[in-house]
Design an enzyme around this catalytic site. Structure first.
Site, PDB file in Angstrom:
ATOM      1  N   PHE A 296       0.758  -1.161  -0.130  1.00 28.51           N
ATOM      2  CA  PHE A 296       0.009  -0.162  -0.077  1.00 28.51           C
ATOM      3  C   PHE A 296       0.851   1.245  -0.159  1.00 28.51           C
ATOM      4  O   PHE A 296       1.831   1.266   0.601  1.00 28.51           O
ATOM      5  CB  PHE A 296      -0.838   0.329   1.312  1.00 28.51           C
ATOM      6  CG  PHE A 296      -1.910  -0.883   1.361  1.00 28.51           C
ATOM      7  CD1 PHE A 296      -3.086  -0.984   0.921  1.00 28.51           C
ATOM      8  CD2 PHE A 296      -1.498  -2.460   2.068  1.00 28.51           C
ATOM      9  CE1 PHE A 296      -4.046  -1.717   0.910  1.00 28.51           C
ATOM     10  CE2 PHE A 296      -2.617  -3.413   1.765  1.00 28.51           C
ATOM     11  CZ  PHE A 296      -3.893  -3.032   1.401  1.00 28.51           C
ATOM     12  N   ASP A 297       0.408   2.177  -0.685  1.00 35.74           N
ATOM     13  CA  ASP A 297       0.821   3.581  -0.542  1.00 35.74           C
ATOM     14  C   ASP A 297       0.237   3.994   0.967  1.00 35.74           C
ATOM     15  O   ASP A 297      -0.625   3.427   1.377  1.00 35.74           O
ATOM     16  CB  ASP A 297       0.338   4.482  -1.940  1.00 35.74           C
ATOM     17  CG  ASP A 297       0.584   6.067  -1.443  1.00 35.74           C
ATOM     18  OD1 ASP A 297       1.768   6.360  -1.014  1.00 35.74           O
ATOM     19  OD2 ASP A 297      -0.420   6.914  -1.805  1.00 35.74           O
ATOM     20  N   ALA A 298       0.910   5.098   1.419  1.00 39.33           N
ATOM     21  CA  ALA A 298       0.212   5.577   2.904  1.00 39.33           C
ATOM     22  C   ALA A 298      -0.495   6.669   2.643  1.00 39.33           C
ATOM     23  O   ALA A 298      -1.706   6.753   3.130  1.00 39.33           O
ATOM     24  CB  ALA A 298       1.693   5.985   3.683  1.00 39.33           C
TER      25      ALA A 298
ATOM     26  N   LYS B 101       9.011   6.523  -5.570  1.00 38.22           N
ATOM     27  CA  LYS B 101       8.248   5.698  -6.711  1.00 38.22           C
ATOM     28  C   LYS B 101       8.158   7.095  -7.620  1.00 38.22           C
ATOM     29  O   LYS B 101       8.061   8.113  -7.186  1.00 38.22           O
ATOM     30  CB  LYS B 101       6.815   5.544  -5.925  1.00 38.22           C
ATOM     31  CG  LYS B 101       6.709   4.499  -4.965  1.00 38.22           C
ATOM     32  CD  LYS B 101       5.348   4.300  -4.385  1.00 38.22           C
ATOM     33  CE  LYS B 101       5.047   5.424  -3.485  1.00 38.22           C
ATOM     34  NZ  LYS B 101       3.690   5.217  -2.817  1.00 38.22           N
TER      35      LYS B 101
ATOM     36  N   ASP C 289      -3.245   5.573  -4.428  1.00 39.34           N
ATOM     37  CA  ASP C 289      -3.965   6.930  -5.117  1.00 39.34           C
ATOM     38  C   ASP C 289      -3.589   7.365  -6.209  1.00 39.34           C
ATOM     39  O   ASP C 289      -4.276   8.227  -6.956  1.00 39.34           O
ATOM     40  CB  ASP C 289      -4.532   7.651  -4.049  1.00 39.34           C
ATOM     41  CG  ASP C 289      -3.417   8.637  -3.665  1.00 39.34           C
ATOM     42  OD1 ASP C 289      -3.609   9.942  -3.738  1.00 39.34           O
ATOM     43  OD2 ASP C 289      -2.326   7.965  -3.142  1.00 39.34           O
TER      44      ASP C 289
END
Length: 224
Positions: A8-10, A150, A176
């Site tokens: 997951f991204d945060a 990223k 997102d």
């Protein structure tokens, strides 16, 4: 479960990141009224810096310094002090996105979970701790510590090594940001899920394997 690992991204994937609210709290603590106009001016400096950071043109340290130069001069303090104050305020207002905790509970024991974030180290551990999320994640990979952000393949490679090099087909990246999370994952050769809460138009040439509007929707897909 199709995946052994879900990454997951945060910010804005697991955690709300309301920068305006954070800035207002930080400046309020300094006795300064920080307006939306002030925020707009700050973002004119800050936003391009994040693009430069993602493109590898500047370091995390440079980003943190440059974005607060104007305010540091105005308040007679250092950019380092303002950064720390800002990240403390962001930790204080931190809340989870709807469905984040439920998703983690549902995946717990079914797949290993990790975070890959371009956000800053100072904020990550404290935020996970305060939201009761620390124990869900086997790996937390932070661009500031790896030295690349990223969408650079280097951060995904670093994460995979820390994960024990699982098969790429068994890894899913959820985020997102189509440019850093999705394109980064696609270019690295793993499956991706775009969390598109605000129903933005899909950028040309960036086709995630899944697109969801909520973490509840993602839970239904993963556990189907």
């Amino acid at each position: 479960m199709k995946y052994d690992w879900i990454l997951f991204d945060a910010d804005e994937t697991l955690f709300h990141f309301d920068a305006l609210k954070g800035m207002q709290l930080m400046f309020e603590r300094k006795g300064v009224n920080f307006t939306e106009q002030d925020f707009h001016q700050y973002q004119q400096v800050n936003k391009p810096l994040w693009v430069d950071y993602q493109n590898g043109n500047i370091t995390a340290e440079e980003l943190k310094h440059i974005r607060f130069i104007g305010w540091a001069e105005k308040l007679g303090t250092t950019t380092a002090e303002l950064n720390t104050a800002f990240l403390e305020a962001m930790a204080d207002i931190c809340t989870l996105l709807p469905g984040a905790k439920e998703l983690m509970d549902a995946l717990n024991g079914k797949a290993k979970l990790g975070i890959i974030t371009n956000g800053f180290t100072e904020l990550q551990a404290i935020r996970l701790e305060r939201t009761g999320m620390t124990h869900y994640f086997d790996q937390v990979v932070i661009s500031e510590e790896v030295g690349v952000a990223k969408p650079d393949a280097g951060i995904f490679l670093h994460a995979m090594e820390r994960m024990g090099n699982p098969s790429k087909e068994r890894v899913l990246m959820v985020g997102d940001n189509p440019h850093s999370d999705i394109l980064g994952g696609l270019n690295f050769g793993i499956e991706t899920c775009w969390l598109n809460v605000h129903q933005h138009e899909r950028p040309e040439g960036i086709n995630a394997h899944y697109e969801v509007q909520s973490l509840h929707e993602l839970r239904s897909i993963l556990l189907a």
